[in-house]
Design a protein around this motif. Structure first.
Motif, PDB file in Angstrom:
ATOM      1  N   HIS A   1       0.827  -1.202   0.000  1.00 14.03           N
ATOM      2  CA  HIS A   1       0.000   0.000   0.000  1.00 14.03           C
ATOM      3  C   HIS A   1       0.859   1.249   0.000  1.00 14.03           C
ATOM      4  CE1 HIS A   1       0.015   0.771   4.608  1.00 14.03           C
ATOM      5  NE2 HIS A   1       1.022  -0.010   4.286  1.00 14.03           N
TER       6      HIS A   1
ATOM      7  N   PRO B   1      -5.891  -0.838  -3.010  1.00  9.52           N
ATOM      8  CA  PRO B   1      -6.764   0.331  -3.145  1.00  9.52           C
ATOM      9  C   PRO B   1      -6.983   0.977  -1.783  1.00  9.52           C
ATOM     10  CG  PRO B   1      -8.085  -1.640  -3.061  1.00  9.52           C
ATOM     11  CD  PRO B   1      -6.649  -2.099  -3.030  1.00  9.52           C
TER      12      PRO B   1
ATOM     13  N   TYR C   1      -5.907   7.645   0.213  1.00  5.10           N
ATOM     14  CA  TYR C   1      -4.491   7.995   0.234  1.00  5.10           C
ATOM     15  C   TYR C   1      -4.169   8.860   1.446  1.00  5.10           C
ATOM     16  CZ  TYR C   1       0.031   9.863  -1.158  1.00  5.10           C
ATOM     17  OH  TYR C   1       1.363  10.210  -1.183  1.00  5.10           O
TER      18      TYR C   1
ATOM     19  N   THR D   1      -1.873   3.962   0.924  1.00  6.72           N
ATOM     20  CA  THR D   1      -3.323   3.814   0.978  1.00  6.72           C
ATOM     21  C   THR D   1      -3.722   3.136   2.281  1.00  6.72           C
ATOM     22  OG1 THR D   1      -3.154   1.745  -0.275  1.00  6.72           O
ATOM     23  CG2 THR D   1      -3.643   3.761  -1.510  1.00  6.72           C
TER      24      THR D   1
ATOM     25  N   HIS E   1     -11.081  -0.460   2.226  1.00 10.02           N
ATOM     26  CA  HIS E   1     -10.811  -1.085   0.934  1.00 10.02           C
ATOM     27  C   HIS E   1      -9.429  -1.750   0.922  1.00 10.02           C
ATOM     28  CE1 HIS E   1     -14.425   0.403  -0.919  1.00 10.02           C
ATOM     29  NE2 HIS E   1     -14.136   1.650  -0.580  1.00 10.02           N
TER      30      HIS E   1
ATOM     31  N   PHE F   1      -9.118  -5.861   0.631  1.00 10.08           N
ATOM     32  CA  PHE F   1      -8.413  -6.338  -0.554  1.00 10.08           C
ATOM     33  C   PHE F   1      -7.440  -7.462  -0.195  1.00 10.08           C
ATOM     34  CE2 PHE F   1      -4.977  -6.033  -3.744  1.00 10.08           C
ATOM     35  CZ  PHE F   1      -5.709  -6.096  -4.920  1.00 10.08           C
TER      36      PHE F   1
END
Length: 253
Positions: free
Chosen positions: A123, A143, A146, A153, A157, A161
């Protein structure tokens, strides 16, 4: 000999990591400079968000740390040693998850030089950027929302993920290494790290000595969940005993 400003300010951060608040006079004595020099340093570091000025001194909250960009300028040689040692542990892995942070970026850079034909889930934009120099490494970005301070990230989400994947190793940094486990200053990042820990067969924490015996809000794993810790200086007895009691392999480089 007069200390360069960057070295002096790094020393101030180190002193504040060991003692949450210090007076100007005490800092001047420890660093062997004038109180006027210390005051100028503290004013400048306050503007950079590295600490908070108090009447007659400074304090650095245990619940915060500098942005990842600022952290990249600290303990560079130590983190490069940590990265070299970490890659030796990772040899043979095919799928890695790598968390955000300055030490993990150093580790990713070394991975890009020494490893090939692997898949990395991350991330961290910094991690993805340094891995890009090796075309044989497949990078999958998580995802999410930010976070500019961390360059990564975060959020639901990012966490969800990760549930679709498994990894041979998760490589994680930490804001602090406490008696019960590694912790992070950012709760949202801690949630991503915890998800990585749960999806990896083995977990490796890379952290320099300034993180020893420090506590932050998000304890993302207990030591029984961590297989390896790589650091640049042997921790104190209490932390070493905690690692040993939980079967954590400690590498000091």
């Amino acid at each position: 000999m007069k200390k360069p400003k960057s070295v002096r300010q790094e020393r101030i951060l180190t002193e504040l990591s060991q003692t949450p608040s210090l007076r100007v006079g005490e800092l001047a004595r420890r660093l062997d400079v004038s109180t006027e020099t210390i005051r100028r340093d503290l004013d400048e570091m306050t503007e950079q968000g590295l600490l908070n000025r108090t009447y007659g001194g400074a304090v650095r909250s245990l619940s915060t740390e500098p942005s990842v960009t600022e952290r990249h300028t600290l303990f560079v040689a130590e983190r490069e040693r940590i990265a070299r040692a970490a890659v030796q542990i990772l040899k043979g892995a095919q799928v890695l998850m790598i968390g955000s942070g300055s030490t993990t970026v150093h580790t990713a850079r070394r991975i890009a030089v020494e490893m090939k034909n692997i898949t990395v889930l991350t991330h961290s934009f910094g991690v993805a950027t340094v891995l890009a120099i090796n075309p044989t490494i497949k990078v999958i970005m998580l995802p999410g929302d930010y976070n500019a301070t961390e360059g990564a990230t975060i959020g639901a989400h990012a966490v969800s993920f990760l549930t679709s994947f498994y990894a041979d190793f998760a490589v994680l940094g930490a804001s602090g290494l406490g008696p019960d486990g590694p912790s992070d200053a950012l709760i949202e990042c801690g949630a991503v790290y915890a998800a990585m820990v749960s999806r990896a067969a083995r977990n490796l924490v890379v952290a320099d000595h300034s993180k020893h015996d420090r506590l932050f809000p998000s304890r993302y794993a207990s030591w029984r969940d961590i297989g390896h810790v790589v650091t640049d200086r042997r921790p104190g007895d209490d932390l070493c005993n905690s690692l040993d009691a939980n079967g954590v392999e400690l590498t000091v480089c």
